[in-house]
Write a protein that holds these residues in place. Sequence first.
Motif, PDB file in Angstrom:
ATOM      1  N   UNK A 256      -6.909  17.579  22.097  1.00 46.53           N
ATOM      2  CA  UNK A 256      -6.317  18.419  21.060  1.00 46.53           C
ATOM      3  C   UNK A 256      -6.869  18.020  19.704  1.00 46.53           C
ATOM      4  N   UNK A 257      -6.954  18.982  18.826  1.00 48.06           N
ATOM      5  CA  UNK A 257      -7.222  18.745  17.406  1.00 48.06           C
ATOM      6  C   UNK A 257      -6.328  19.719  16.662  1.00 48.06           C
ATOM      7  N   UNK A 258      -5.374  19.170  15.908  1.00 49.83           N
ATOM      8  CA  UNK A 258      -4.524  20.059  15.124  1.00 49.83           C
ATOM      9  C   UNK A 258      -4.468  19.577  13.686  1.00 49.83           C
ATOM     10  N   UNK A 259      -4.437  20.556  12.794  1.00 49.52           N
ATOM     11  CA  UNK A 259      -4.400  20.247  11.366  1.00 49.52           C
ATOM     12  C   UNK A 259      -3.632  21.340  10.638  1.00 49.52           C
ATOM     13  N   UNK A 260      -3.118  20.964   9.482  1.00 57.86           N
ATOM     14  CA  UNK A 260      -2.365  21.930   8.703  1.00 57.86           C
ATOM     15  C   UNK A 260      -1.649  21.271   7.552  1.00 57.86           C
ATOM     16  N   UNK A 261      -0.542  21.882   7.153  1.00 60.83           N
ATOM     17  CA  UNK A 261       0.190  21.403   5.989  1.00 60.83           C
ATOM     18  C   UNK A 261       1.703  21.629   6.186  1.00 60.83           C
ATOM     19  N   UNK A 262       2.453  20.878   5.378  1.00 64.60           N
ATOM     20  CA  UNK A 262       3.907  21.010   5.311  1.00 64.60           C
ATOM     21  C   UNK A 262       4.327  21.033   3.856  1.00 64.60           C
ATOM     22  N   UNK A 263       5.343  21.827   3.544  1.00 65.01           N
ATOM     23  CA  UNK A 263       5.986  21.745   2.234  1.00 65.01           C
ATOM     24  C   UNK A 263       7.022  20.639   2.317  1.00 65.01           C
ATOM     25  N   UNK A 264       6.892  19.616   1.486  1.00 66.79           N
ATOM     26  CA  UNK A 264       7.822  18.488   1.536  1.00 66.79           C
ATOM     27  C   UNK A 264       8.701  18.387   0.295  1.00 66.79           C
ATOM     28  N   UNK A 265       8.477  19.229  -0.673  1.00 69.02           N
ATOM     29  CA  UNK A 265       9.246  19.145  -1.912  1.00 69.02           C
ATOM     30  C   UNK A 265      10.338  20.135  -2.024  1.00 69.02           C
TER      31      UNK A 265
ATOM     32  N   UNK B 296      -2.663  19.153  -3.523  1.00 69.99           N
ATOM     33  CA  UNK B 296      -1.701  19.564  -4.541  1.00 69.99           C
ATOM     34  C   UNK B 296      -0.335  19.011  -4.192  1.00 69.99           C
ATOM     35  N   UNK B 297       0.674  19.885  -4.084  1.00 64.04           N
ATOM     36  CA  UNK B 297       2.035  19.467  -3.746  1.00 64.04           C
ATOM     37  C   UNK B 297       2.305  19.480  -2.246  1.00 64.04           C
ATOM     38  N   UNK B 298       1.306  19.829  -1.465  1.00 64.98           N
ATOM     39  CA  UNK B 298       1.496  19.922  -0.014  1.00 64.98           C
ATOM     40  C   UNK B 298       1.041  18.650   0.700  1.00 64.98           C
TER      41      UNK B 298
ATOM     42  N   UNK C 247       0.827  -1.215   0.000  1.00 63.30           N
ATOM     43  CA  UNK C 247       0.000   0.000   0.000  1.00 63.30           C
ATOM     44  C   UNK C 247       0.858   1.261   0.000  1.00 63.30           C
ATOM     45  N   UNK C 248       2.119   1.152   0.421  1.00 67.60           N
ATOM     46  CA  UNK C 248       3.005   2.317   0.434  1.00 67.60           C
ATOM     47  C   UNK C 248       3.138   2.920  -0.965  1.00 67.60           C
ATOM     48  N   UNK C 249       3.170   2.081  -1.971  1.00 66.79           N
ATOM     49  CA  UNK C 249       3.303   2.552  -3.351  1.00 66.79           C
ATOM     50  C   UNK C 249       2.083   3.296  -3.878  1.00 66.79           C
ATOM     51  N   UNK C 250       0.978   3.257  -3.152  1.00 65.59           N
ATOM     52  CA  UNK C 250      -0.246   3.943  -3.597  1.00 65.59           C
ATOM     53  C   UNK C 250      -0.453   5.289  -2.924  1.00 65.59           C
ATOM     54  N   UNK C 251       0.488   5.702  -2.076  1.00 61.30           N
ATOM     55  CA  UNK C 251       0.332   6.975  -1.365  1.00 61.30           C
ATOM     56  C   UNK C 251       0.408   8.158  -2.316  1.00 61.30           C
ATOM     57  N   UNK C 252      -0.308   9.210  -1.974  1.00 57.27           N
ATOM     58  CA  UNK C 252      -0.217  10.471  -2.717  1.00 57.27           C
ATOM     59  C   UNK C 252       1.238  10.944  -2.660  1.00 57.27           C
ATOM     60  N   UNK C 253       1.695  11.616  -3.705  1.00 53.85           N
ATOM     61  CA  UNK C 253       3.112  11.982  -3.840  1.00 53.85           C
ATOM     62  C   UNK C 253       3.684  12.715  -2.621  1.00 53.85           C
ATOM     63  N   UNK C 254       3.024  13.749  -2.063  1.00 53.88           N
ATOM     64  CA  UNK C 254       3.621  14.416  -0.891  1.00 53.88           C
ATOM     65  C   UNK C 254       3.704  13.517   0.340  1.00 53.88           C
ATOM     66  N   UNK C 255       2.735  12.641   0.539  1.00 54.11           N
ATOM     67  CA  UNK C 255       2.746  11.717   1.678  1.00 54.11           C
ATOM     68  C   UNK C 255       3.889  10.718   1.491  1.00 54.11           C
ATOM     69  N   UNK C 256       4.016  10.204   0.287  1.00 47.01           N
ATOM     70  CA  UNK C 256       5.105   9.276  -0.046  1.00 47.01           C
ATOM     71  C   UNK C 256       6.460   9.951   0.175  1.00 47.01           C
ATOM     72  N   UNK C 257       6.606  11.191  -0.301  1.00 44.83           N
ATOM     73  CA  UNK C 257       7.878  11.907  -0.176  1.00 44.83           C
ATOM     74  C   UNK C 257       8.276  12.087   1.283  1.00 44.83           C
ATOM     75  N   UNK C 258       7.326  12.428   2.145  1.00 48.63           N
ATOM     76  CA  UNK C 258       7.631  12.606   3.562  1.00 48.63           C
ATOM     77  C   UNK C 258       8.102  11.309   4.185  1.00 48.63           C
ATOM     78  N   UNK C 259       7.469  10.196   3.821  1.00 49.83           N
ATOM     79  CA  UNK C 259       7.753   8.925   4.481  1.00 49.83           C
ATOM     80  C   UNK C 259       8.835   8.079   3.816  1.00 49.83           C
ATOM     81  N   UNK C 260       9.334   8.488   2.674  1.00 49.85           N
ATOM     82  CA  UNK C 260      10.430   7.748   2.047  1.00 49.85           C
ATOM     83  C   UNK C 260      11.780   8.358   2.422  1.00 49.85           C
ATOM     84  N   UNK C 261      11.783   9.625   2.822  1.00 56.68           N
ATOM     85  CA  UNK C 261      13.028  10.332   3.139  1.00 56.68           C
ATOM     86  C   UNK C 261      13.724   9.689   4.337  1.00 56.68           C
ATOM     87  N   UNK C 262      15.035   9.571   4.257  1.00 57.42           N
ATOM     88  CA  UNK C 262      15.849   9.009   5.339  1.00 57.42           C
ATOM     89  C   UNK C 262      16.810  10.080   5.835  1.00 57.42           C
TER      90      UNK C 262
END
Length: 177
Positions: free
Chosen positions: A168-177, A150-152, A16-31
């Motif tokens: 707590x409830x927190x939400x938002x975005x990160x630039x990962x690219x 989008x890219x976020x 299922x990792x290969x089906x992640x949206x590009x920004x989610x994949x990018x965050x979780x593939x980085x080492x």
Amino acid sequence: MDAAVRSLFAQVLGPAFGTLAAPVHALHVAQGMNRYRGEVQVERGSTLLSRLVAATTRLPPAGNGPLCMEIDASPLQERWIRFIGGRAMPSRLWREGDMLCERLGLATFGFRLDVTDGTITWRVARVRVFGVSLPARWFTGVGARESADGDRYRFDVWASLPIAGLLVHYQGWLDVG
């Protein structure tokens, strides 16, 4: 990719990792050490019990503003530090079988991760505080969702407990690219 160099999330999610949206994949593939910036909105509970629980797990203060997130990732574990409202919220993540575990303050959570339409949903399967197991049914109001806009990279994290109410409830975005 060899299992020895696969990211922690790739190991937990399997194919299922290969089906992640590009920004989610990018965050979780980085080492290694990576720093991300974005914005966050935080709502906190107001009862005495919710404030006490939030303090013991180092949850972020209420407010809106910038977010800096540092992730130091290896195939065996990840250390996350979220800088929100001038405070650090550190945690450590690792794998146990098909579960992703996270130590946050005094609590250790075991999460089941599901992927649907490129989005990861986190559900609590186990909780320990001071090494004592607590009933998972107390934590049905705790979870998270990781998605893309989008890219976020987008995140939505919520925690409420019986009797204590909203922690707590927190939400938002990160630039990962």
